[in-house]
Design an enzyme around this catalytic site. Sequence first.
Site, PDB file in Angstrom:
ATOM      1  N   ALA A 206       0.855  -1.195   0.000  1.00 32.53           N
ATOM      2  CA  ALA A 206       0.000   0.000   0.000  1.00 32.53           C
ATOM      3  C   ALA A 206       0.886   1.238   0.000  1.00 32.53           C
ATOM      4  CB  ALA A 206      -0.911  -0.022   1.216  1.00 32.53           C
ATOM      5  N   ASN A 207       0.282   2.398   0.151  1.00 31.18           N
ATOM      6  CA  ASN A 207       1.067   3.636   0.287  1.00 31.18           C
ATOM      7  C   ASN A 207       0.360   4.545   1.283  1.00 31.18           C
ATOM      8  OD1 ASN A 207      -0.797   5.525  -1.164  1.00 31.18           O
ATOM      9  ND2 ASN A 207      -0.394   4.065  -2.827  1.00 31.18           N
ATOM     10  N   ARG A 208       0.949   5.706   1.546  1.00 32.75           N
ATOM     11  CA  ARG A 208       0.476   6.543   2.652  1.00 32.75           C
ATOM     12  C   ARG A 208      -0.644   7.503   2.279  1.00 32.75           C
ATOM     13  NH1 ARG A 208       3.832   5.711   6.835  1.00 32.75           N
ATOM     14  NH2 ARG A 208       5.976   5.157   6.326  1.00 32.75           N
TER      15      ARG A 208
END
Length: 395
Positions: A206-208
């Site tokens: 995932a990412n932020r």
Amino acid sequence: MSLAGKKILLVVSGSVAAYKALELTRLLRKAGAEVTPVLTAGGARFVTKEALAGISGSRVHDDLWAAEAEIGHIRLARWPDLVVVAPASANLLAKLANGLADDLASTILLATRAPVLAAPAMNPAMWAHPATQANVEALTARGVSLVGPEDGPMAEPESGTGRLAEPPHILAAIERMLATGPLAGRHVIVTSGPTHEPIDPVRYIANRSSGRQGHAIAAALAALGARVTLVSGPVAIADPPGVAVARVESARDMLAAVEAALPADAAVFCAAVADFRPDAAPAQKIKKTPGAPPPEIRLAHNPDILASIAGRTQGRPRLVVGFAAETEKVVEHAREKRTRKGCDWIVANDVSGDVMGGAENAVHLVTAGGVEDWPRLPKDEVARRLAQRIAESFA
Ligand code: CTP
């Protein structure tokens, strides 16, 4: 969206879901609308006149002849900006489709010139019956709008399509029908948030991205009257009001949801889509074997949603807006990205600071005509400005 000053005549007909008309009335009043309820004899079996009067703050009309003696059904029919039938029983839909006028509700529905929104609620077999379907077809051909019915468990021990749409969904449909503003009648798709790319059933890449910017854009477009479909990856923030939300996990799901939401007048691709996904996600959790080397994850390219929609020869939204997250040569990279991805505008984000997940954003709007440098602004304000620029491009 505010419904301040809007006049809504709410017809409540006979269905076990009639209690939800009370919640709908509360939501409408909270949004600033004036609500006059009309209760059918069937509706009165499920919800009391007193409860409706209390929540609407208005008198409830339930008798053709009493209404006649006091204000007349024609005046009631002329009063509203919108007539909402919620719940709309199979019987009331049949009467409306066939022009019957044997009680106050059906008489008003025949006499009104206001737009009509019906929210059907009935047993799934009654909804699926060819007679009901023919009535619905006749009504929609005549310009009656429908919201729902939805799928799910019913009061009876069975489930299927027939449940009254949830009150917030009915409210959103009402807001769309009464929308004013420069984007009224326009459909805009917005992507937002990160994507989750499964490694196995319990792990993902995932990412932020928080979804704050994309969600704010969806809300700002809806505030200008647009019908908005927000395609959102997994986020921890609330759905914006008055916006249809499709929740997805992976990039491939997001592309499918965007395609399903077409056609659209404009599309804004704000999601931080993972460029790569694990090539093969096994159906079972990857186990660690003592002594064995750690597993390697092979990556595969994800589809580029922005480029795919911008490159469509048929059904391309008139305005396609992409985002670019850059840490250096922000405008130069954004210009190149605009050409490479075939979109009309790029909102170039300088992400060298704390933009990802933060409350502010410093952007440059790159269009065919040039570059606008916007000051560092709260994400809501960036959203408002962008929505305004989109509205101007459609003026
Ligand atoms: N985008 C997309 N689908 C992808 C990847 C990106 O729709 N698979 C969209 C994003 O929503 C955004 C724009 O494309 O509008 C960002 O493009 P991208 O090529 O990912 O660029 P950046 O992340 O900005 O940076 P880089 O080119 O360095 O990867």
